[in-house]
Design an enzyme around this catalytic site. Structure first.
Site, PDB file in Angstrom:
ATOM      1  N   GLU A 102       0.825  -1.206   0.000  1.00  0.00           N
ATOM      2  CA  GLU A 102       0.000   0.000   0.000  1.00  0.00           C
ATOM      3  C   GLU A 102       0.860   1.256   0.000  1.00  0.00           C
ATOM      4  O   GLU A 102       1.943   1.269   0.580  1.00  0.00           O
ATOM      5  CB  GLU A 102      -0.839   0.063   1.279  1.00  0.00           C
ATOM      6  CG  GLU A 102      -1.807  -1.060   1.440  1.00  0.00           C
ATOM      7  CD  GLU A 102      -2.504  -1.012   2.795  1.00  0.00           C
ATOM      8  OE1 GLU A 102      -3.032  -2.040   3.205  1.00  0.00           O
ATOM      9  OE2 GLU A 102      -2.509   0.063   3.443  1.00  0.00           O
ATOM     10  N   CYS A 115       2.983   8.468   1.729  1.00  0.00           N
ATOM     11  CA  CYS A 115       3.388   7.525   2.770  1.00  0.00           C
ATOM     12  C   CYS A 115       3.706   6.200   2.069  1.00  0.00           C
ATOM     13  O   CYS A 115       2.849   5.646   1.371  1.00  0.00           O
ATOM     14  CB  CYS A 115       2.258   7.368   3.791  1.00  0.00           C
ATOM     15  SG  CYS A 115       2.627   6.150   5.059  1.00  0.00           S
ATOM     16  N   CYS A 122       5.359  -7.051   7.525  1.00  0.00           N
ATOM     17  CA  CYS A 122       6.278  -6.378   8.456  1.00  0.00           C
ATOM     18  C   CYS A 122       6.785  -7.368   9.499  1.00  0.00           C
ATOM     19  O   CYS A 122       5.997  -8.142  10.059  1.00  0.00           O
ATOM     20  CB  CYS A 122       5.560  -5.217   9.143  1.00  0.00           C
ATOM     21  SG  CYS A 122       6.669  -4.285  10.222  1.00  0.00           S
ATOM     22  N   CYS A 126       3.934  -5.313  15.716  1.00  0.00           N
ATOM     23  CA  CYS A 126       3.221  -4.549  16.748  1.00  0.00           C
ATOM     24  C   CYS A 126       1.831  -5.165  16.932  1.00  0.00           C
ATOM     25  O   CYS A 126       1.131  -5.410  15.939  1.00  0.00           O
ATOM     26  CB  CYS A 126       3.075  -3.082  16.336  1.00  0.00           C
ATOM     27  SG  CYS A 126       4.642  -2.277  16.030  1.00  0.00           S
ATOM     28  N   CYS A 129      -1.366  -3.698  15.127  1.00  0.00           N
ATOM     29  CA  CYS A 129      -1.241  -3.296  13.726  1.00  0.00           C
ATOM     30  C   CYS A 129      -1.608  -4.432  12.780  1.00  0.00           C
ATOM     31  O   CYS A 129      -1.186  -5.574  12.972  1.00  0.00           O
ATOM     32  CB  CYS A 129       0.191  -2.847  13.467  1.00  0.00           C
ATOM     33  SG  CYS A 129       0.556  -2.603  11.732  1.00  0.00           S
ATOM     34  N   SER A 226       9.472   5.103  16.558  1.00  0.00           N
ATOM     35  CA  SER A 226       8.168   4.623  17.040  1.00  0.00           C
ATOM     36  C   SER A 226       8.359   4.021  18.427  1.00  0.00           C
ATOM     37  O   SER A 226       8.804   2.884  18.553  1.00  0.00           O
ATOM     38  CB  SER A 226       7.616   3.558  16.083  1.00  0.00           C
ATOM     39  OG  SER A 226       7.473   4.110  14.810  1.00  0.00           O
ATOM     40  N   LEU A 227       8.045   4.771  19.440  1.00  0.00           N
ATOM     41  CA  LEU A 227       8.284   4.296  20.815  1.00  0.00           C
ATOM     42  C   LEU A 227       7.067   3.520  21.329  1.00  0.00           C
ATOM     43  O   LEU A 227       7.178   2.388  21.751  1.00  0.00           O
ATOM     44  CB  LEU A 227       8.596   5.489  21.726  1.00  0.00           C
ATOM     45  CG  LEU A 227       9.243   5.104  23.036  1.00  0.00           C
ATOM     46  CD1 LEU A 227      10.678   4.651  22.825  1.00  0.00           C
ATOM     47  CD2 LEU A 227       9.206   6.255  24.039  1.00  0.00           C
ATOM     48  N   CYS A 345      -2.513   1.423   8.738  1.00  0.00           N
ATOM     49  CA  CYS A 345      -1.615   0.820   7.758  1.00  0.00           C
ATOM     50  C   CYS A 345      -1.871  -0.684   7.693  1.00  0.00           C
ATOM     51  O   CYS A 345      -2.074  -1.348   8.674  1.00  0.00           O
ATOM     52  CB  CYS A 345      -0.160   1.122   8.071  1.00  0.00           C
ATOM     53  SG  CYS A 345       0.476   0.351   9.530  1.00  0.00           S
TER      54      CYS A 345
END
Ligand code: SF4
Length: 353
Positions: A102, A115, A122, A126, A129, A226-227, A345
């Site tokens: 995407e 973006c 991935c 996470c 996500c 990204s914390l 996302c």
């Protein structure tokens, strides 16, 4: 072909977007052409948005045929486009090997941001996500990353010039380091998309070694970390990959990045209802931001179907923001956009799968 090559390299004719100006000049020399032909081709592709070699009318028919045998301009097929009322347009691209990714075009006043994704799936995983759910399938090539930027730039109804690029789509950019850096150089180059390095942001979950390598690339890109959690214990629960890296290591890497590039690092923090949005989390986050000398971007979570995390209530999010600011943090609350076009996302790809 080695296993690593299979992970990295898609089959088919070479993409023009995968070529640097030097490489294209060398290819012209192999075809018995003068070097300036490379400049003509790049002009057609990046500045006149040619979609095929047939459009390049200042090249001979014979050369156009030879080029079409060796290269393609666009490799992908746009298989789905969603456009939200606020102009956010999301594209699902299918590559030659059948994999999909995407990219998104996000208008904002006189600016427009693309973006981009860097991997198919991935590896970070996470827990909140959609993209992390199926793991990673392969890296995107530099050309495929650039191609997404070209699609987001020129295949919308919006004629505002693309001004910014963020690597915040699917994948961990620093886990596909070489392709990501090559793509950044093409997006930034005067012969390429000509977008200023300072308008390019890489968002990473934080790989200290690669952050230090990036600092040495002589690129003025912005780094966003990204914390998502202000302590190691909660971060390990939310981001399985984070178990490998402590927040203390990230603080050191971010400080080194700032020292070498002079570019301030931004902390990204997705607010999840009743999970990382309590006052004690704001206090811990303020402490991390102070030690990293970072700005903080708070992002309201975009709900994902089938995942049991919630968007925090608006007053809780604002109280979190105010506490951070009271404690000296430079913080902003970012509104998620494009919710009605599967804005989180990986949602579009997941639905198609
Ligand atoms: S939020 Fe980003 S890093 Fe985390 S799994 Fe999704 S795509 Fe990967």
């Amino acid at each position: 072909m080695t296993k690593a090559d299979q992970f990295n390299t898609p089959a088919g004719p070479r993409q023009l977007y995968d070529c640097t100006a030097d490489l294209l000049r060398a290819s012209m020399s192999d075809l018995g052409q003068p070097p300036y032909r490379a400049g003509q081709i790049l002009e057609w592709v990046y500045h006149r948005q040619a979609r095929s070699f047939d459009e390049m009318t200042n090249l001979s028919k014979d050369l156009r045929r030879q080029l079409a045998e060796q290269f393609c301009v666009y490799e992908s097929e746009v298989v789905h486009v969603s456009r939200a009322a606020d102009g956010v347009t999301k594209f699902l691209l299918r590559w030659a090997d059948g994999e999909t990714t995407e990219c998104v075009s996000i208008p904002s006043g006189e600016r427009r941001t693309a973006c981009l994704s860097t991997q198919v799936g991935c590896p970070v995983g996470c827990v909140f996500c959609a993209s992390g759910m199926g793991g990673v399938r392969r890296n995107l090539s530099a050309g495929q990353i650039v191609e997404q930027a070209m699609v987001a730039a020129y295949q919308t109804d919006d004629d505002t010039r693309l001004s910014n690029v963020v690597f915040m789509g699917i994948g961990e950019p620093l886990a596909n380091y070489d392709a990501t850096v090559q793509a950044i150089r093409t997006i930034n180059a005067a012969w390429g998309m000509n977008i200023g390095a300072r308008k390019i942001t890489i968002s990473t979950v934080g790989l200290p070694e690669q952050i230090l390598r990036l600092a040495d690339e002589n690129l003025q890109v912005t780094l966003a970390l990204s914390l998502h959690a202000p302590n190691d214990e909660l971060r390990a629960r939310l981001i399985p990959w984070a178990r490998r890296v402590s927040i203390a290591q990230l603080i050191e890497a971010a400080r080194d990045y700032f020292a070498k590039t002079g570019r301030e690092v931004t902390l990204e923090y997705v607010l999840l209802g009743d999970l990382n949005d309590r006052p004690e989390h704001a206090r811990q986050l303020a402490d991390v931001a102070r030690r990293m000398r970072c700005n903080v971007n708070l992002i309201l979570y975009n709900p994902v179907e089938g995942v049991s995390y919630a968007r925090p209530q608006s007053q809780v999010a604002h109280a979190f923001l105010h506490l951070l600011r009271e404690l000296g943090g430079n913080a902003h609350l970012r509104q998620s956009r494009g919710l009605e076009v599967d804005g989180a996302c990986g949602q579009l790809r997941r639905q198609q799968l």
